[in-house]
Design a protein around this motif. Structure first.
Motif, PDB file in Angstrom:
ATOM      1  N   ALA A  26       0.943  -1.164   0.009  1.00 37.78           N
ATOM      2  CA  ALA A  26      -0.020  -0.108  -0.112  1.00 37.78           C
ATOM      3  C   ALA A  26       0.860   1.307   0.021  1.00 37.78           C
ATOM      4  O   ALA A  26       0.503   2.195  -0.759  1.00 37.78           O
ATOM      5  N   LEU A  27       2.018   1.252   0.716  1.00 38.63           N
ATOM      6  CA  LEU A  27       2.950   2.293   0.817  1.00 38.63           C
ATOM      7  C   LEU A  27       3.608   2.711  -0.710  1.00 38.63           C
ATOM      8  O   LEU A  27       3.510   3.606  -1.039  1.00 38.63           O
ATOM      9  N   ILE A  28       3.988   1.412  -1.210  1.00 37.61           N
ATOM     10  CA  ILE A  28       4.774   1.901  -2.544  1.00 37.61           C
ATOM     11  C   ILE A  28       3.599   2.269  -3.429  1.00 37.61           C
ATOM     12  O   ILE A  28       3.872   2.935  -4.472  1.00 37.61           O
ATOM     13  N   TRP A  29       2.430   1.792  -3.247  1.00 39.71           N
ATOM     14  CA  TRP A  29       1.300   2.144  -4.282  1.00 39.71           C
ATOM     15  C   TRP A  29       1.130   3.587  -4.144  1.00 39.71           C
ATOM     16  O   TRP A  29       1.028   4.375  -5.184  1.00 39.71           O
ATOM     17  N   VAL A  30       0.988   4.324  -3.000  1.00 39.68           N
ATOM     18  CA  VAL A  30       0.913   5.705  -2.891  1.00 39.68           C
ATOM     19  C   VAL A  30       2.189   6.300  -3.139  1.00 39.68           C
ATOM     20  O   VAL A  30       1.897   7.433  -3.988  1.00 39.68           O
ATOM     21  N   LEU A  31       3.217   5.966  -3.085  1.00 38.05           N
ATOM     22  CA  LEU A  31       4.263   6.578  -3.479  1.00 38.05           C
ATOM     23  C   LEU A  31       4.272   6.622  -5.206  1.00 38.05           C
ATOM     24  O   LEU A  31       4.899   7.691  -5.830  1.00 38.05           O
ATOM     25  N   GLU A  32       3.921   5.475  -5.795  1.00 35.10           N
ATOM     26  CA  GLU A  32       3.828   5.626  -7.285  1.00 35.10           C
ATOM     27  C   GLU A  32       2.720   6.182  -8.155  1.00 35.10           C
ATOM     28  O   GLU A  32       2.841   6.596  -8.908  1.00 35.10           O
ATOM     29  N   ASN A  33       1.699   6.132  -7.230  1.00 36.59           N
ATOM     30  CA  ASN A  33       0.139   6.619  -7.899  1.00 36.59           C
ATOM     31  C   ASN A  33      -0.378   8.091  -7.184  1.00 36.59           C
ATOM     32  O   ASN A  33      -1.313   8.596  -7.931  1.00 36.59           O
ATOM     33  N   LEU A  34       0.238   8.503  -6.306  1.00 37.09           N
ATOM     34  CA  LEU A  34      -0.366   9.787  -5.386  1.00 37.09           C
ATOM     35  C   LEU A  34       0.802  10.883  -5.526  1.00 37.09           C
ATOM     36  O   LEU A  34       0.935  11.487  -4.359  1.00 37.09           O
ATOM     37  N   LYS A  35       1.853  10.831  -6.399  1.00 30.39           N
ATOM     38  CA  LYS A  35       2.960  11.727  -6.242  1.00 30.39           C
ATOM     39  C   LYS A  35       2.610  12.928  -6.113  1.00 30.39           C
ATOM     40  O   LYS A  35       3.132  13.905  -5.242  1.00 30.39           O
ATOM     41  N   GLU A  36       1.672  13.543  -6.975  1.00 27.42           N
ATOM     42  CA  GLU A  36       0.953  14.971  -6.781  1.00 27.42           C
ATOM     43  C   GLU A  36       0.494  15.388  -5.359  1.00 27.42           C
ATOM     44  O   GLU A  36       0.750  16.264  -4.784  1.00 27.42           O
ATOM     45  N   SER A  37      -0.376  14.542  -4.964  1.00 28.43           N
ATOM     46  CA  SER A  37      -0.912  14.770  -3.532  1.00 28.43           C
ATOM     47  C   SER A  37       0.222  14.911  -2.444  1.00 28.43           C
ATOM     48  O   SER A  37      -0.136  15.421  -1.633  1.00 28.43           O
ATOM     49  N   ILE A  38       0.971  13.867  -2.306  1.00 28.98           N
ATOM     50  CA  ILE A  38       2.076  13.538  -1.396  1.00 28.98           C
ATOM     51  C   ILE A  38       3.168  14.623  -1.687  1.00 28.98           C
ATOM     52  O   ILE A  38       4.205  14.811  -0.626  1.00 28.98           O
ATOM     53  N   ALA A  87       9.573   2.612   6.771  1.00 34.11           N
ATOM     54  CA  ALA A  87       8.714   3.026   6.160  1.00 34.11           C
ATOM     55  C   ALA A  87       9.204   4.632   5.361  1.00 34.11           C
ATOM     56  O   ALA A  87       9.243   4.962   4.390  1.00 34.11           O
ATOM     57  N   LYS A  88       9.963   5.185   6.441  1.00 31.35           N
ATOM     58  CA  LYS A  88      10.699   6.375   6.182  1.00 31.35           C
ATOM     59  C   LYS A  88      11.648   6.183   5.450  1.00 31.35           C
ATOM     60  O   LYS A  88      12.035   6.984   4.301  1.00 31.35           O
ATOM     61  N   SER A  89      12.526   5.262   5.505  1.00 29.14           N
ATOM     62  CA  SER A  89      13.479   4.911   4.545  1.00 29.14           C
ATOM     63  C   SER A  89      12.977   4.676   3.142  1.00 29.14           C
ATOM     64  O   SER A  89      13.670   5.182   2.227  1.00 29.14           O
ATOM     65  N   ILE A  90      11.971   3.970   3.013  1.00 29.27           N
ATOM     66  CA  ILE A  90      11.495   3.849   1.741  1.00 29.27           C
ATOM     67  C   ILE A  90      11.018   5.180   0.940  1.00 29.27           C
ATOM     68  O   ILE A  90      11.482   5.418  -0.172  1.00 29.27           O
ATOM     69  N   CYS A  91      10.286   6.046   1.697  1.00 30.06           N
ATOM     70  CA  CYS A  91       9.831   7.192   1.351  1.00 30.06           C
ATOM     71  C   CYS A  91      10.977   8.354   0.929  1.00 30.06           C
ATOM     72  O   CYS A  91      10.912   9.008   0.108  1.00 30.06           O
ATOM     73  N   ALA A  92      12.148   8.053   1.916  1.00 28.69           N
ATOM     74  CA  ALA A  92      13.354   9.092   1.841  1.00 28.69           C
ATOM     75  C   ALA A  92      14.081   8.562   0.539  1.00 28.69           C
ATOM     76  O   ALA A  92      14.331   9.617  -0.327  1.00 28.69           O
ATOM     77  N   SER A  93      14.017   7.295   0.246  1.00 25.65           N
ATOM     78  CA  SER A  93      14.693   6.832  -1.300  1.00 25.65           C
ATOM     79  C   SER A  93      14.010   7.492  -2.328  1.00 25.65           C
ATOM     80  O   SER A  93      14.588   7.538  -3.463  1.00 25.65           O
ATOM     81  N   ARG A  94      12.823   7.944  -2.106  1.00 27.55           N
ATOM     82  CA  ARG A  94      12.067   8.410  -3.266  1.00 27.55           C
ATOM     83  C   ARG A  94      11.711  10.071  -3.105  1.00 27.55           C
ATOM     84  O   ARG A  94      10.844  10.524  -3.953  1.00 27.55           O
ATOM     85  N   GLY A  95      12.524  10.657  -2.367  1.00 31.60           N
ATOM     86  CA  GLY A  95      12.325  12.143  -2.117  1.00 31.60           C
ATOM     87  C   GLY A  95      11.068  12.691  -1.418  1.00 31.60           C
ATOM     88  O   GLY A  95      10.630  13.464  -1.750  1.00 31.60           O
ATOM     89  N   VAL A  96      10.215  11.535  -0.767  1.00 30.78           N
ATOM     90  CA  VAL A  96       9.100  12.082  -0.187  1.00 30.78           C
ATOM     91  C   VAL A  96       9.067  12.510   1.405  1.00 30.78           C
ATOM     92  O   VAL A  96       9.787  11.442   2.203  1.00 30.78           O
ATOM     93  N   ALA A  97       8.743  13.570   1.783  1.00 33.44           N
ATOM     94  CA  ALA A  97       8.555  13.927   3.219  1.00 33.44           C
ATOM     95  C   ALA A  97       7.564  13.129   3.822  1.00 33.44           C
ATOM     96  O   ALA A  97       6.374  12.919   3.312  1.00 33.44           O
ATOM     97  N   VAL A  98       7.871  12.772   5.234  1.00 29.71           N
ATOM     98  CA  VAL A  98       7.004  11.956   5.881  1.00 29.71           C
ATOM     99  C   VAL A  98       6.745  12.500   7.416  1.00 29.71           C
ATOM    100  O   VAL A  98       7.750  13.294   7.761  1.00 29.71           O
ATOM    101  N   GLU A  99       5.638  12.181   7.992  1.00 29.39           N
ATOM    102  CA  GLU A  99       5.394  12.449   9.143  1.00 29.39           C
ATOM    103  C   GLU A  99       4.890  11.129   9.920  1.00 29.39           C
ATOM    104  O   GLU A  99       4.331  10.245   9.472  1.00 29.39           O
TER     105      GLU A  99
END
Length: 160
Positions: A26-38, A87-99
Motif C-alpha cells: 500500500a505504501l509503495i502504491w501511494v508513492l507511485e500513484n499519488l505523487k502530486e498529492s504527497i 517506511a521512512k527509509s522507503i519514502c526518503a529513497s523516493r524524495g518524499v517527506a513523511v510524518e
C-alpha cells in the motif's frame, strides 16, 4: 475562482502500516500513484501498537503479570518504531517527506483517532493488515475503516 482555491488545498494522506507485506504494498502504491498529492503535504505514516492480551487469573502473580505486560508493551513499541523507520527509509529513497506516528491500543480505534485528530483526507491500507489469524478472530481492519473512518479509504489489493 473558488473552485481553483478548493482544488489547490493540500490533502493529507495517511498510510497505516504493520508487519505485513500488504501494508508495504500500500505504501509503495501511494508513492507511485499519488505523487502530486504527497508532494504538497507530508505523507503521514501510522503504526498501531496493539495492547498485550494477557489475562491474570490469580492475585498471586499480579507483579509477574505486570512485568510481563510492560515487557510486551516495550517490545510492541520497538517493533512499531522499526516499522516506521523502514517506511521512512522507503519514502526518503523516493524524495518524499513523511510524518510518522504510533499509538498504543486497538488498531481500529487508534487509526480512527489518527484520522479524526489529524484531519486525514485519505486513509490507505493493505488488504490484510491483521494477517489471516488476526482477521479471523478480530474481523477485518480494512472493513472497519471503510465503514467508520470519517475520510476516504483506499484498500490496496495484491494484483496477480
Amino acid at each position: 475562482m473558488e473552485k481553483e482555491k478548493e482544488g489547490s488545498k493540500s490533502k493529507k494522506v495517511m498510510v497505516a502500516i504493520d508487519e505485513t507485506e500488504s501494508s508495504y504494498r500500500a505504501l509503495i502504491w501511494v508513492l507511485e500513484n499519488l505523487k502530486e498529492s504527497i508532494s504538497k503535504s507530508p505523507l503521514v505514516i501510522f503504526a498501531a501498537q496493539p495492547l498485550p492480551n494477557h489475562v491474570v487469573s490469580s492475585a498471586g502473580i499480579v507483579g509477574f503479570a505486570a512485568a510481563l505486560i510492560k515487557r510486551s508493551q516495550d517490545l510492541n513499541r520497538k517493533v512499531s518504531l522499526g516499522l516506521l523507520e523502514k517506511a521512512k527509509s522507503i519514502c526518503a529513497s523516493r524524495g518524499v517527506a513523511v510524518e510518522t506516528f504510533t499509538e498504543t491500543g486497538d488498531p481500529k480505534e487508534t487509526i480512527w483517532n489518527m484520522v479524526q485528530n489529524y484531519k486525514i483526507d485519505l486513509l490507505v491500507m493493505g488488504d490484510s493488515a491483521y494477517g489471516s489469524l488476526g482477521r479471523a478472530s478480530l474481523g477485518s481492519l480494512s472493513s472497519y475503516c471503510l465503514t467508520n473512518a470519517k475520510c476516504h479509504v483506499l484498500v490496496v489489493k495484491k494484483t496477480e
